[in-house]
Each structure stands twice: as structure tokens, then as C-alpha cells.
Write a protein that holds these residues in place. Sequence first.
Motif, PDB file in Angstrom:
ATOM      1  N   GLY A  29       0.647  -1.368   0.003  1.00 16.71           N
ATOM      2  CA  GLY A  29       0.000  -0.027  -0.118  1.00 16.71           C
ATOM      3  C   GLY A  29       0.645   1.270   0.086  1.00 16.71           C
ATOM      4  N   ALA A  30       2.288   1.226   0.064  1.00 15.22           N
ATOM      5  CA  ALA A  30       3.098   2.222   0.165  1.00 15.22           C
ATOM      6  C   ALA A  30       3.812   2.601  -1.164  1.00 15.22           C
ATOM      7  CB  ALA A  30       3.951   2.040   0.863  1.00 15.22           C
ATOM      8  N   ALA A  31       3.521   3.782  -1.889  1.00 13.89           N
ATOM      9  CA  ALA A  31       4.431   4.361  -2.865  1.00 13.89           C
ATOM     10  C   ALA A  31       5.831   4.434  -2.803  1.00 13.89           C
ATOM     11  CB  ALA A  31       3.697   5.373  -3.771  1.00 13.89           C
ATOM     12  N   ALA A  32       6.094   4.743  -1.424  1.00 12.26           N
ATOM     13  CA  ALA A  32       7.323   4.896  -0.914  1.00 12.26           C
ATOM     14  C   ALA A  32       7.350   5.055   0.644  1.00 12.26           C
ATOM     15  CB  ALA A  32       8.170   6.153  -1.444  1.00 12.26           C
ATOM     16  N   ILE A  33       8.587   4.892   1.101  1.00 16.57           N
ATOM     17  CA  ILE A  33       8.855   5.000   2.663  1.00 16.57           C
ATOM     18  C   ILE A  33      10.075   6.092   2.829  1.00 16.57           C
ATOM     19  CG2 ILE A  33       9.367   3.920   4.761  1.00 16.57           C
ATOM     20  CD1 ILE A  33       7.183   2.473   3.867  1.00 16.57           C
ATOM     21  N   SER A  34       9.659   7.101   3.482  1.00 17.17           N
ATOM     22  CA  SER A  34      10.490   8.228   3.667  1.00 17.17           C
ATOM     23  C   SER A  34      10.494   8.549   5.369  1.00 17.17           C
ATOM     24  CB  SER A  34      10.008   9.157   2.969  1.00 17.17           C
ATOM     25  OG  SER A  34      10.902  10.525   3.114  1.00 17.17           O
ATOM     26  N   GLY A  35      11.656   8.543   5.774  1.00 17.28           N
ATOM     27  CA  GLY A  35      11.752   8.550   7.226  1.00 17.28           C
ATOM     28  C   GLY A  35      11.012   7.712   8.222  1.00 17.28           C
ATOM     29  N   GLY A  36      10.856   6.557   7.591  1.00 16.63           N
ATOM     30  CA  GLY A  36       9.696   5.391   8.286  1.00 16.63           C
ATOM     31  C   GLY A  36       8.429   5.817   8.102  1.00 16.63           C
ATOM     32  N   GLU A  37       7.915   6.866   7.083  1.00 20.00           N
ATOM     33  CA  GLU A  37       6.745   6.985   7.132  1.00 20.00           C
ATOM     34  C   GLU A  37       6.361   6.681   5.922  1.00 20.00           C
ATOM     35  OE1 GLU A  37       4.428   7.918   9.686  1.00 20.00           O
ATOM     36  OE2 GLU A  37       6.144   7.973  10.886  1.00 20.00           O
ATOM     37  N   ARG A  38       4.973   6.217   5.389  1.00 21.93           N
ATOM     38  CA  ARG A  38       4.704   5.839   3.928  1.00 21.93           C
ATOM     39  C   ARG A  38       4.057   7.037   3.471  1.00 21.93           C
ATOM     40  NH1 ARG A  38       0.323   1.171   3.985  1.00 21.93           N
ATOM     41  NH2 ARG A  38      -0.924   2.820   5.102  1.00 21.93           N
ATOM     42  N   ILE A  39       4.467   7.227   2.071  1.00 23.04           N
ATOM     43  CA  ILE A  39       3.614   7.981   1.128  1.00 23.04           C
ATOM     44  C   ILE A  39       2.782   6.812   0.408  1.00 23.04           C
ATOM     45  CG2 ILE A  39       3.834   9.217  -1.090  1.00 23.04           C
ATOM     46  CD1 ILE A  39       6.450  10.099  -0.134  1.00 23.04           C
ATOM     47  N   THR A  40       1.374   6.879   0.923  1.00 26.37           N
ATOM     48  CA  THR A  40       0.654   5.745   0.375  1.00 26.37           C
ATOM     49  C   THR A  40       0.149   5.911  -1.034  1.00 26.37           C
ATOM     50  OG1 THR A  40      -1.461   6.739   0.831  1.00 26.37           O
ATOM     51  CG2 THR A  40      -0.388   5.784   2.574  1.00 26.37           C
ATOM     52  N   VAL A  41      -0.051   4.639  -1.733  1.00 28.85           N
ATOM     53  CA  VAL A  41      -0.622   4.661  -2.865  1.00 28.85           C
ATOM     54  C   VAL A  41      -1.785   5.555  -3.299  1.00 28.85           C
ATOM     55  CG1 VAL A  41      -1.485   3.361  -4.956  1.00 28.85           C
ATOM     56  CG2 VAL A  41       0.515   2.163  -3.532  1.00 28.85           C
ATOM     57  N   THR A  42      -2.521   5.614  -2.052  1.00 24.28           N
ATOM     58  CA  THR A  42      -3.941   6.282  -2.113  1.00 24.28           C
ATOM     59  C   THR A  42      -3.563   7.785  -2.225  1.00 24.28           C
ATOM     60  OG1 THR A  42      -5.123   4.724  -1.060  1.00 24.28           O
ATOM     61  CG2 THR A  42      -6.096   6.972  -0.999  1.00 24.28           C
ATOM     62  N   THR A  43      -2.767   8.330  -1.473  1.00 21.35           N
ATOM     63  CA  THR A  43      -2.046   9.460  -1.608  1.00 21.35           C
ATOM     64  C   THR A  43      -1.582  10.027  -3.052  1.00 21.35           C
ATOM     65  OG1 THR A  43      -1.740   9.889   0.719  1.00 21.35           O
ATOM     66  CG2 THR A  43      -0.549  11.372  -0.692  1.00 21.35           C
ATOM     67  N   LEU A  44      -0.811   9.068  -3.573  1.00 27.07           N
ATOM     68  CA  LEU A  44       0.002   9.555  -5.122  1.00 27.07           C
ATOM     69  C   LEU A  44      -1.371   9.477  -5.817  1.00 27.07           C
ATOM     70  CD1 LEU A  44       2.172   9.602  -6.428  1.00 27.07           C
ATOM     71  CD2 LEU A  44       2.532   7.356  -6.985  1.00 27.07           C
ATOM     72  N   SER A  45      -2.294   8.519  -5.725  1.00 26.37           N
ATOM     73  CA  SER A  45      -3.219   8.477  -6.764  1.00 26.37           C
ATOM     74  C   SER A  45      -4.079   9.772  -6.739  1.00 26.37           C
ATOM     75  CB  SER A  45      -4.136   7.332  -6.562  1.00 26.37           C
ATOM     76  OG  SER A  45      -3.338   6.038  -6.867  1.00 26.37           O
ATOM     77  N   ASP A  46      -4.494  10.097  -5.800  1.00 28.19           N
ATOM     78  CA  ASP A  46      -5.233  11.315  -5.436  1.00 28.19           C
ATOM     79  C   ASP A  46      -4.643  12.510  -5.992  1.00 28.19           C
ATOM     80  OD1 ASP A  46      -7.104   9.962  -4.113  1.00 28.19           O
ATOM     81  OD2 ASP A  46      -6.588  10.621  -1.965  1.00 28.19           O
TER      82      ASP A  46
END
Length: 224
Positions: A29-46
Motif C-alpha cells: 500500500g506504500a508508493a514509498a517510505i521516507s523517514g519511516g513513514e509511508r507515502i501511500t498509493v492512495t495519496t499518490l493516486s489522489d
Amino acid sequence: MPRTSIFVLTAAAAAATCALSACGPVRIGAAAISGGERITVTTLSDQVSNLERAFQASKGIQLQFPQSQAPQEVLSWLLRFQIRDELAARNHLVVTTGESQRALGMLARQTGRSGPAFVQLAVANGLAPDMLPELGRYEAIQNEEFTRLNGGTLPRTQARIQALSPEFSRRECVAAKSLAIQVNPQFGQLDYGTYTVIPANSPLSEPTAPAPSPSTKPVLSPHC
């Protein structure tokens, strides 16, 4: 096929492939992990959808990237913003909303665009309109760091900016390295030379023809 449908279809296809492959070392479900936190696929898709709507609403925008790479362009900006925020945190820089707005206005003047024309320029470079406040903060942090490196005033000449740029780049690299960024390989990999998400070789999707060689070799690990 409508000209913009590739934006969303590409992001959705990558998300589906991620679900099938469990995204390798990146959390599902993550497009990327940065600083231990996810950039979610949902956030990216939005954000890709926001970019698509802006592209649809404007006439005559010449995108600076293939439509199929819109998710990579948007993800690149999301990661650049996080890297710049980490730079600010590590160097104790505080940027106000007003400073961000002024930095964005300065950037618009430098490009010779204003109002809708500036928004169109941002869209052409992979930035949805609602990402512009973050772009202003991104620029303001850069201005604050250059001001500090220059002894308290913003450098005014190109020669001075060039003299300070290596140290700025080193500090930004250290910030990026500290975030231990992992990009979902279905979206690509991070080029630390430009902080851009570029294609990654995948056994699920081998190219049918050799890809053209990039003009500069990607930097796939922090060089600092």
C-alpha cells in the motif's frame, strides 16, 4: 482513449501490481517510505488525479514528461518536499506561511509567469495546483539555507550562488540519506542526483526494446 486517462490508469496498474507482488521490501500500500513513514498509493493516486483534472481543464499545456510517467513525476515532488523539510529540521530552519507565499511569488516572477499561466507551468512539470503551497515552502527553505550559508543575506549574484551550491547540495544529500528512502519498485527507484523517481528494472515487466541511455548516469545511492 481520452488524452488524460493514462494518468489514472498507470497509477492504478502500479497499485494492482504492488498488491500482487507485496511490493518487495516496501510495505504494501506504500508508493514509498521516507523517514519511516509511508507515502501511500492512495495519496499518490489522489494527487495524480488532481494533476489530471488540471491538465484537462487547461488548453495547450505541453507536458514535460510522458503522460504514462505522471505517477513518477508526482511521487518525485512528494519526496523532494519531504527531503527539503528534513533539511529544514536538521538545520533548525523555520519557514512561515508568509515566507512560503513570498518565495512562490518570487519564483513566478523569475519564470515570467503569473496567475493561471504559472499554474499551467507547474502542471506541465508534474505539480497539481494544490501542491503549489508546498512548492512555495520548498523554495522558502532553500532561500533560508542560502541566506544562512551567505552569512545572513540572500546571495544576489549567480557567481555567489554557484559558490554556495556545493555545500547546499551536500546538506540536502545528508537530509535525503537520513530519511532512508525506499521507493516501491513498481513505481521505480530514486535518482539522488536529481531526486527524481526513474524506472527500475522489474522481472514482472521486462522492456521489449532497449531503453535509451540517460544523458547523465543516475545516482542510485546518496553520494554524501
